[in-house]
Design a protein around this motif. Sequence first.
Motif, PDB file in Angstrom:
ATOM      1  N   LYS A 392       1.247  -1.411   0.178  1.00  0.00           N
ATOM      2  CA  LYS A 392       0.168   0.078   0.066  1.00  0.00           C
ATOM      3  C   LYS A 392       1.145   1.559   0.602  1.00  0.00           C
ATOM      4  N   ARG A 394       0.521   5.809  -0.412  1.00  0.00           N
ATOM      5  CA  ARG A 394      -0.211   6.525  -0.587  1.00  0.00           C
ATOM      6  C   ARG A 394       0.784   8.024  -1.480  1.00  0.00           C
ATOM      7  N   GLU A 401      -5.169  12.526  -3.740  1.00  0.00           N
ATOM      8  CA  GLU A 401      -5.126  11.376  -2.299  1.00  0.00           C
ATOM      9  C   GLU A 401      -5.816  10.578  -2.486  1.00  0.00           C
ATOM     10  N   ARG A 402      -4.848   9.253  -2.871  1.00  0.00           N
ATOM     11  CA  ARG A 402      -5.524   7.930  -2.183  1.00  0.00           C
ATOM     12  C   ARG A 402      -4.818   7.045  -1.968  1.00  0.00           C
ATOM     13  N   SER A 403      -4.767   5.881  -1.391  1.00  0.00           N
ATOM     14  CA  SER A 403      -3.549   4.896  -1.077  1.00  0.00           C
ATOM     15  C   SER A 403      -3.877   3.983  -1.666  1.00  0.00           C
ATOM     16  N   GLN A 404      -2.453   3.944  -2.393  1.00  0.00           N
ATOM     17  CA  GLN A 404      -3.299   2.422  -4.092  1.00  0.00           C
ATOM     18  C   GLN A 404      -2.408   1.669  -3.613  1.00  0.00           C
ATOM     19  N   SER A 443       9.084   7.677   2.199  1.00  0.00           N
ATOM     20  CA  SER A 443       8.730   8.500   1.683  1.00  0.00           C
ATOM     21  C   SER A 443       9.516   9.345   0.808  1.00  0.00           C
TER      22      SER A 443
END
Length: 464
Positions: A392, A394, A401-404, A443
């Motif tokens: 997962k 982000r 914005e999404r957690s993919q 990140s």
Amino acid sequence: MKISSVMTLILLVFPSMVAAQNSQPRPTNKQEWLEVVKTQMMANLVVPDIPGIGGNFTVKVEITVERDGTISGSKVLETSGVEAIDKTALRMVARTSPVSPLTADMGDDALTVALPVNMTLIAPPEVAHDPETGLTFSISHPMKLAGKLDDPGTETVKYRIISTDEKELPTAPRSPLCDIGFKKNAPNDPMDGWSQERLNDESILNGTVKSYKTAIERSGKDIDDIQIIDMHGAKGIEAVLVPTSGPDYRNVRLYGAFADTPTGRITISCPTMRTAMPHARQVFRRFAESAYISSDDAHADGEKKVQTLEESLRQSGAPKDSGSGQDAQTSANFLPEFKANGTTIHVLSLYKELPDGTPVIAMAFCGVGATEGRFALGVDFGQGMVWKRPEKVRVAFGAYERSQMMQVMREYLGFEGNEAKTAIAQLVRSGGQLTFSGPRSMSVSFDLDRAVTEMAKLRQYCKL
């Protein structure tokens, strides 16, 4: 005297969400009160991300509301069958108290209200990978992986899929929902080792379609419809067949899809009921479009360092920053018709270094020629993408914005298809920071304001 009333909340849930509570006018009667409280409840629903859970759920909650709107009690009357969903409903009630005071026509005593809360949860796709052949595919609710078949028949490997909701996606009598298989090319197969671009050639594809139609006619089945689809970069043949024998065959339809790859053929077979096929075909097509054969190094052992696309791009002239650290500037480069792993793409690369000097790169690209229409967005965290399963990540930029759930795609972590196209279309119109937040506390952010010219080229070349 206690009054019982029923209020239904219908929620379509994708990822976790929080709706802002709007101020409501003070209700003047019972019906207005119910509508206001429904809105207040919905505004305080925060649905958790429940791995592996998808489908329609209902939990019935009973609450007691005092004259001043204070909720003095709540309990689950009928469980949804999932503890996390039940607790979510109770937390929604707790967050909402106090609600609007009771209206004059609702009596002097406390009010007991039964709340059937209906939720539709969309589970993240389940990704399966066969290490022997590289066969990789994704399935979503109500499809569920039953396992690998001990006897794959004429295939090299075969997996079985079942339905967890016979009403939404019914199976044909005495049949599984779907089988997906892969058959490796024989060593003497004249097509073995052909590039995907050559296999996707129109003349080759037309010959395959002709041979397929002949085989179906000989099998005694009729073809209801046949189309060409994109199966993860490979041109596939999709058909709906009409059986002429078997249990309840007049009410059965068979979905089939297959695609030739450089190492073999992917085949999918999904029988369902005739009346269900219009909806089921959309589900089966998404399933077929997710299937592909991954390269060996994409799922290599964790200790093996794979060559990254970042290295290829640097060798092709992607600029490199001098120095490192958190304030290292983003370098941007656009490479039209870049050759990568036998595929031609238009690629935008964003490059920088982490504080320890590790190079990281973000990539957005579209296909060229035989792979036109293929889009992908991803990131190489500089660790040599060796993870064996999706992670997962982000993704955030501008208003996006999404957690993919991202998977290893040859040399980087990313996602493809329409989701990638939508994201890239927004990306080339955005500014500010593009941020990837990944597993293991990884990140990295890239400065899109330094890539305006390059993003404009990507937009033009990819027709976004």
